[in-house]
Structure formats: C-alpha cells, structure tokens
Scaffold this motif. Structure first.
Motif, PDB file in Angstrom:
ATOM      1  N   ILE A 177       0.855  -1.177   0.000  1.00 33.99           N
ATOM      2  CA  ILE A 177       0.000   0.000   0.000  1.00 33.99           C
ATOM      3  C   ILE A 177       0.893   1.229   0.000  1.00 33.99           C
ATOM      4  O   ILE A 177       1.929   1.246   0.681  1.00 33.99           O
ATOM      5  CB  ILE A 177      -0.974   0.002   1.198  1.00 33.99           C
ATOM      6  CG1 ILE A 177      -1.962   1.157   1.075  1.00 33.99           C
ATOM      7  CG2 ILE A 177      -0.233   0.018   2.514  1.00 33.99           C
ATOM      8  CD1 ILE A 177      -3.118   1.058   2.042  1.00 33.99           C
ATOM      9  N   SER A 178       0.525   2.218  -0.790  1.00 31.72           N
ATOM     10  CA  SER A 178       1.347   3.422  -0.951  1.00 31.72           C
ATOM     11  C   SER A 178       0.476   4.655  -0.766  1.00 31.72           C
ATOM     12  O   SER A 178      -0.690   4.678  -1.179  1.00 31.72           O
ATOM     13  CB  SER A 178       2.004   3.470  -2.337  1.00 31.72           C
ATOM     14  OG  SER A 178       2.850   2.361  -2.540  1.00 31.72           O
ATOM     15  N   TYR A 179       1.066   5.644  -0.145  1.00 29.52           N
ATOM     16  CA  TYR A 179       0.401   6.936   0.055  1.00 29.52           C
ATOM     17  C   TYR A 179       1.334   8.028  -0.447  1.00 29.52           C
ATOM     18  O   TYR A 179       2.518   8.040  -0.109  1.00 29.52           O
ATOM     19  CB  TYR A 179       0.082   7.161   1.533  1.00 29.52           C
ATOM     20  CG  TYR A 179      -0.522   8.527   1.823  1.00 29.52           C
ATOM     21  CD1 TYR A 179      -1.891   8.735   1.721  1.00 29.52           C
ATOM     22  CD2 TYR A 179       0.281   9.606   2.183  1.00 29.52           C
ATOM     23  CE1 TYR A 179      -2.453   9.970   1.979  1.00 29.52           C
ATOM     24  CE2 TYR A 179      -0.271  10.856   2.430  1.00 29.52           C
ATOM     25  CZ  TYR A 179      -1.637  11.037   2.330  1.00 29.52           C
ATOM     26  OH  TYR A 179      -2.188  12.270   2.584  1.00 29.52           O
ATOM     27  N   GLN A 180       0.802   8.931  -1.259  1.00 21.99           N
ATOM     28  CA  GLN A 180       1.611  10.030  -1.784  1.00 21.99           C
ATOM     29  C   GLN A 180       0.791  11.302  -1.821  1.00 21.99           C
ATOM     30  O   GLN A 180      -0.281  11.354  -2.425  1.00 21.99           O
ATOM     31  CB  GLN A 180       2.138   9.718  -3.183  1.00 21.99           C
ATOM     32  CG  GLN A 180       2.994  10.845  -3.757  1.00 21.99           C
ATOM     33  CD  GLN A 180       3.711  10.457  -5.028  1.00 21.99           C
ATOM     34  OE1 GLN A 180       3.728   9.289  -5.400  1.00 21.99           O
ATOM     35  NE2 GLN A 180       4.312  11.426  -5.698  1.00 21.99           N
ATOM     36  N   GLN A 181       1.294  12.324  -1.168  1.00 21.23           N
ATOM     37  CA  GLN A 181       0.693  13.649  -1.172  1.00 21.23           C
ATOM     38  C   GLN A 181       1.619  14.575  -1.946  1.00 21.23           C
ATOM     39  O   GLN A 181       2.530  15.194  -1.384  1.00 21.23           O
ATOM     40  CB  GLN A 181       0.475  14.158   0.259  1.00 21.23           C
ATOM     41  CG  GLN A 181      -0.182  15.529   0.332  1.00 21.23           C
ATOM     42  CD  GLN A 181      -0.318  16.009   1.760  1.00 21.23           C
ATOM     43  OE1 GLN A 181      -0.022  15.277   2.698  1.00 21.23           O
ATOM     44  NE2 GLN A 181      -0.773  17.240   1.919  1.00 21.23           N
ATOM     45  N   ASP A 182       1.369  14.647  -3.260  1.00 21.87           N
ATOM     46  CA  ASP A 182       2.217  15.429  -4.163  1.00 21.87           C
ATOM     47  C   ASP A 182       3.675  15.014  -3.956  1.00 21.87           C
ATOM     48  O   ASP A 182       3.990  13.837  -3.922  1.00 21.87           O
ATOM     49  CB  ASP A 182       2.004  16.916  -3.936  1.00 21.87           C
ATOM     50  CG  ASP A 182       0.561  17.320  -4.193  1.00 21.87           C
ATOM     51  OD1 ASP A 182      -0.050  16.717  -5.085  1.00 21.87           O
ATOM     52  OD2 ASP A 182       0.043  18.218  -3.508  1.00 21.87           O
ATOM     53  N   GLU A 183       4.547  15.989  -3.807  1.00 21.03           N
ATOM     54  CA  GLU A 183       5.953  15.707  -3.534  1.00 21.03           C
ATOM     55  C   GLU A 183       6.304  15.947  -2.064  1.00 21.03           C
ATOM     56  O   GLU A 183       7.478  15.975  -1.713  1.00 21.03           O
ATOM     57  CB  GLU A 183       6.854  16.574  -4.418  1.00 21.03           C
ATOM     58  CG  GLU A 183       6.719  16.289  -5.905  1.00 21.03           C
ATOM     59  CD  GLU A 183       7.131  14.868  -6.255  1.00 21.03           C
ATOM     60  OE1 GLU A 183       8.083  14.353  -5.636  1.00 21.03           O
ATOM     61  OE2 GLU A 183       6.492  14.273  -7.140  1.00 21.03           O
ATOM     62  N   LYS A 184       5.282  16.093  -1.239  1.00 19.60           N
ATOM     63  CA  LYS A 184       5.520  16.424   0.165  1.00 19.60           C
ATOM     64  C   LYS A 184       5.698  15.180   1.021  1.00 19.60           C
ATOM     65  O   LYS A 184       6.626  15.103   1.845  1.00 19.60           O
ATOM     66  CB  LYS A 184       4.366  17.265   0.692  1.00 19.60           C
ATOM     67  CG  LYS A 184       4.559  17.755   2.115  1.00 19.60           C
ATOM     68  CD  LYS A 184       3.405  18.653   2.535  1.00 19.60           C
ATOM     69  CE  LYS A 184       3.632  19.200   3.952  1.00 19.60           C
ATOM     70  NZ  LYS A 184       2.535  20.086   4.396  1.00 19.60           N
TER      71      LYS A 184
END
Length: 578
Positions: free
Chosen positions: A443-450
């Motif tokens: 499972i992966s979580y990405q908030q833009d490049e932050k």
C-alpha cells in the motif's frame, strides 16, 4: 318553361322543313295540328344581390393584470484573503555537475560525482563516479574493511527517425572474508578483489508511422574477474569471465485492435565463458579446474490487444530458449496475462503465467553474495510463475496491490558455507529445484511531492527437492519507506526492513543452536531488523547538508551465516551543484 321552349323550337323546325313541299303543291292552305301547350310562364326577377358570408368566429381577447411580487433582498460582501503568488520559471535551472562527499563512524568514506549534459534536443551524455569505503573493524571478528569504486559513462544521439549511443563501465571492489572470530588474523590472507569493465552500444529506429516496423539492436561486453593469487605459478587459479551479448527488439503496432496488431518480438543471444584454473588439472585433492562455455538463444514473441472499450486487456506470447552448454537443451515457456478495469481503474483484477531461462553468471553470483568462492560451477536457471491478484487506487493518494504467486525455480543457486576449500568463511553454490508460494501486499500513500509512504509485506513458503530448507531465504519480509519534504528545505527519510524465518546449513553439530533434519544440520539466523533514518537540509538551491543514521537499533544481525553487520553507523556530509 324549358319544356315549352323545346316544343316551340320543334314546331318551327317542322314548318321550316315542310315549306318546300307545301310550296311545291302550288299554293293552298296548310293546317298544322299539334297537341303541344305553347304557353309561356311569366318570368320572375330576383332582386337580392349576392354577398359573401364570413364563417370565421372571433375569439374574445382576455386581459390578465400583472402580479407584482416584491421580495426584500440583502447581501454582504465577504472579505477575500490575498493570494500568495510564488513565481517560478517555466524551466528550472540545470547544472552540469553534482557532487557528494561525506564521512562517518568506523572510518567510513563517501564520494560521488555526476557530470552530464543539460537540455539538448539531439545530444545526451554524462558520467558518474562513486566511491564507498569503510576501514573500521567489527569487535572479535577478523578484519572487515572494504572499498568499492565504480565509474560509468554514457552518450546518446537523437535523430528524427533513429537514435544511437552507448556506454562504458568499470568496477573495483575490495573486501575481506571476515566470517570467523579472530581479530588478529592476517588481512592479506583473507582479502578479495573483484574487477569488471565493459561497454555497450545500441541503435534504435523510431519511425513516426505506426504501421512501420521499429527495432532496436544492441551489443554488450563485460569482463569480470576476482583477485589474482600472489604466486605467479597460480595466476590462472582465479575466477575469470567474459560475457558477450546481442540483444534485439522488434515491434510492430497498428491502430486496429486485433490479435496481431501489436506484436513485439525480442531475440537475444548471450555467450558466457567462465574459467577457473586450467581445465582437467588440479592444484589440490579436491580443487579441480573449471572451464564452462555457455550460449543461450532466446526468442520471445508477445502480442497484446484490448476489448470491452479497453477495459479488458490481454497479453499472449511465449519464450523459446536454446541452452547450448555441455549438452543442447530446448525449452518453451508460456507468457500470458489478463486484466480487467473496474470503476475507471479503481480496482484492477489480474492473472498471468510466465516463464523464462536465466543465464547464470559468476558476476551475478558475486553481486548477490560477495563472500562467494571462485571455484563454482555455473548453471542456468529455469523459472515458471503463475500469479493472480488485484490492484488499484482507494483514493487519489492511496494505491494498493495484493498478489498470490506460485513459482518453480529449477537450478536455483543456494549459498552454503564452504568447508572444503576454505575454513567456512567462504560460500559455495548448491543448485536445487525450489517450489515457492508467496502471498504479498503493498500500500502506498503520496501527497504530491511532500509526503510518500510505502508499506510492503511478503510471506513465503519454500519446498526444496534436495534440502530441508531453502538456505538463507526469508519466510516473512516487511519493508517500510517514507519521505517527508518540508517546503523543499528539509527532507527527512526513514526505512525499516524486517526478515524472519531464515535458516543456514552448518557442518558442525556442536555449534550453538544446531539442529538436525533430513540428515543435515542447520541453524536459525534469527531476526534481521534494520532501521535507517536520514535528513537533508538544502541551505541553498546549490548547497545542502545531509546526515544518515543506519541500524539505529544497533542489531548485530547476520546477513549471511557467520557474517554479522556493523551495529550503529553514522555518516554526514555535503552535496553541491556546479
């Protein structure tokens, strides 16, 4: 009146036609007798004048008065916060060079340099050099210092209908077989050094017409060897390998969606010549020369097509492999995959089967386990895999993948401590057929490049034909990675690795933890737990400061049997662009 007029005209006619006859008689009276009523009815006059009668009915016109509704309205103007405008140029500034230098505990050193071209439509070139070393020692063990230096260069020329390029590489890696407890051991007697150099070149066609055949032709060469013995008479008794490969790819795509509209075929030819010592000779009772010449020819045609508005995707193909070694073997492997998109790629179930032949090399074995000995046979590995699962996106920031795989590895390399040619501080390769079942999820979580977070888990079961366990392979694997970017100024990183269920074969039943199963002694390697934390502060767009803390739990786990890793490690340094 009409009847009377008819009678009148009848009489007149009769008289008219009778006259010649009467006059022909020479006179005399003629009497005409008839029964007709010759009276005329008096005419009556109509005094009314004709007029047109209009039958149209006129509808009455209704008039409704307008209703006047007046609603009291009011409004208030809410304040708007001023917008913050951060101006950035359309293209960021590029620099030709990037350098990184650092040092840390246990006399660790790090140096890295990139130098490459900037934006260019036609030319792309660059070079990369990396050095990493450690000169400290592990308590109670033999000298464990090491160093590794690699240099790479590449170049590419891009034309409108084709491109070509190539590269070269060099590797120099030194280490010590420190896998035994003796801090006073002679370091020269346990040292090893690997060297590798080679090059590659390619030519690509990329015609704009999709109905045209595009292709790629590449060639590569690599020479790999280990340390040369001190005595000149034993100069041949080391591992040496020459690999030459020709790799081609042919692709044909059309706009139609039929079975053979998207066809790709890869044709690879690889020759690997490995030599240890002199063939058919020995320098010891059990140390015999090895000469291995192996050629592998692989043809992999694959086609893909779509259905149901491109929601359903198919890939079908296969691999034909010809293994020319001590004897020639031909094998056929299936390649197939199907996937279906549900709810606009929110959920994508998939299933597939694939196989292939892996050409084994001494360089690959040394890269996996650098403490391997030189006198090992080289056998190619045959692999089959069937898998199914589901992947997708839960939200715009969260993605996942769940998978179950069943694999069969034939001639898989297992590493065992060597007690024949060494005192157990080197490893030899034992080939076995291993059936593997893996249940994995991520499972992966990405908030833009932050913010970026990855969580990966695998549970493996092994069944080897000739061994009770698949030596050194983990049963449970957990990997966690995370990166946090604060205003492009401070970047924090953390990663965690956990492996359990690893076993190693031993030959001394008196060792602590040694157990017997199927006539073989083994011991558990324990839990491998490693936590690393790093941070980078970008002082300016061109200068930054970094610090890395490795194995912060200070675990002396053994990556290989008899080889503990350093406990806590620290490194800090600078990076800058030029």
């Amino acid at each position: 009146m009409n009847k009377q007029m008819v009678l009148f005209f009848s009489a007149v006619t009769s008289v008219f036609f009778s006259m010649p006859l009467a006059f022909g008689q020479g006179g005399g009276d003629v009497n005409i007798v008839t029964d007709s009523d010759r009276s005329i009815t008096p005419a009556s006059r109509i005094y009314l004048r004709p007029k047109m009668i209009d039958t149209a009915i006129t509808s009455p016109v209704l008039v409704y008065p307008l209703l006047v509704l007046k609603e009291e309205t009011s409004f208030e103007v809410e304040g708007i916060e001023p917008a913050n405008i951060r101006h950035r140029p359309q293209l960021s500034q590029l620099y030709n060079g990037y350098a990184k230098i650092g040092g840390g505990s246990r006399l660790r050193g790090l140096g890295e340099v990139y130098y490459n071209s900037t934006r260019s439509r036609k030319y792309n070139w660059g070079a990369h050099a990396l050095h990493h070393s450690e000169w400290g020692e592990i308590s109670e063990y033999a000298p464990s210092m090491y160093d590794k230096t690699s240099v790479k260069a590449f170049g590419k020329v891009e034309e409108s209908r084709f491109s070509y390029g190539g590269g070269a590489h060099y590797l120099n890696q030194g280490l010590h077989y420190y896998g035994f407890q003796n801090p006073d051991a002679d370091r020269d007697s346990i040292k090893q050094r690997y060297q590798s150099f080679g090059f590659n070149a390619f030519y690509d066609s990329h015609k704009k017409d999709s109905a045209m055949l595009n292709y790629r032709i590449g060639v590569e060469y690599d020479n790999f060897s280990d340390r040369k013995p001190e005595a000149d008479s034993l100069s041949d008794w080391r591992g040496r390998e020459n690999f030459i490969g020709i790799k081609t790819s042919w692709q044909y795509n059309t706009s139609s969606n039929v079975l053979l509209s998207n066809l790709r075929a890869d044709l690879d030819i690889g020759y690997n010549g490995y030599k240890y010592g002199i063939g058919d000779t020995s320098i010891a009772l059990l140390d015999t020369g090895i000469v291995s010449k192996n050629t592998v020819i692989q043809l992999r045609p694959v086609t893909s097509f779509y259905g149901m508005n491109e929601k359903l995707q198919f890939k079908v193909g296969g691999e034909f492999a010809l293994d020319v070694h001590e004897e020639t073997k031909a094998s056929l492997y299936p390649i197939a995959e199907v996937r279906y998109s549900l709810f606009d790629d929110i959920f994508i179930p998939y299933a597939g089967v694939e196989g292939g032949l892996k050409q084994q090399r001494f360089a690959h074995l040394a890269a996996e386990n650098e403490f391997i000995g030189s006198n090992n046979q080289i056998k190619n590995e045959s692999r089959y895999k069937f898998h199914f699962g589901i992947k997708g996106t839960l939200t715009s920031r969260i993605s996942f993948n769940a998978n179950v795989a069943f694999m069969n590895w034939r001639n898989h390399a297992l590493f065992i401590n060597d007690t024949i040619y060494s005192s157990g501080n080197q490893f030899r390769v034992e080939y076995d057929t291993v059936a593997v079942t893996t249940i994995s999820g991520s499972i992966s979580y990405q908030q833009d490049e932050k913010l970026k977070i990855d969580l990966i888990g695998r549970f493996n079961t092994y069944a080897a034909n000739n061994n009770p366990y698949a030596w050194n392979l983990p049963q449970l694997e957990l990997i966690t990675r995370g990166t946090y970017n604060i205003a492009d100024k401070l970047i924090a990183k953390v990663d965690f690795s956990l492996e359990t269920g690893r076993n190693a074969r031993v030959f001394d039943p008196t060792l602590e933890g040694a157990k017997l199963e199927d006539g073989m002694y083994f011991k558990k390697l324990g839990v491998l737990a490693d936590v690393n934390i790093g941070a980078e502060f970008r002082y300016t767009p061109r200068l930054s400061i970094f610090a890395n803390f490795n194995n912060i739990a200070a675990q002396n786990y053994q990556r290989w049997n008899g080889y503990p890793v350093n406990a806590f490690q620290f490194m800090a340094g600078l990076t800058f662009r030029f």
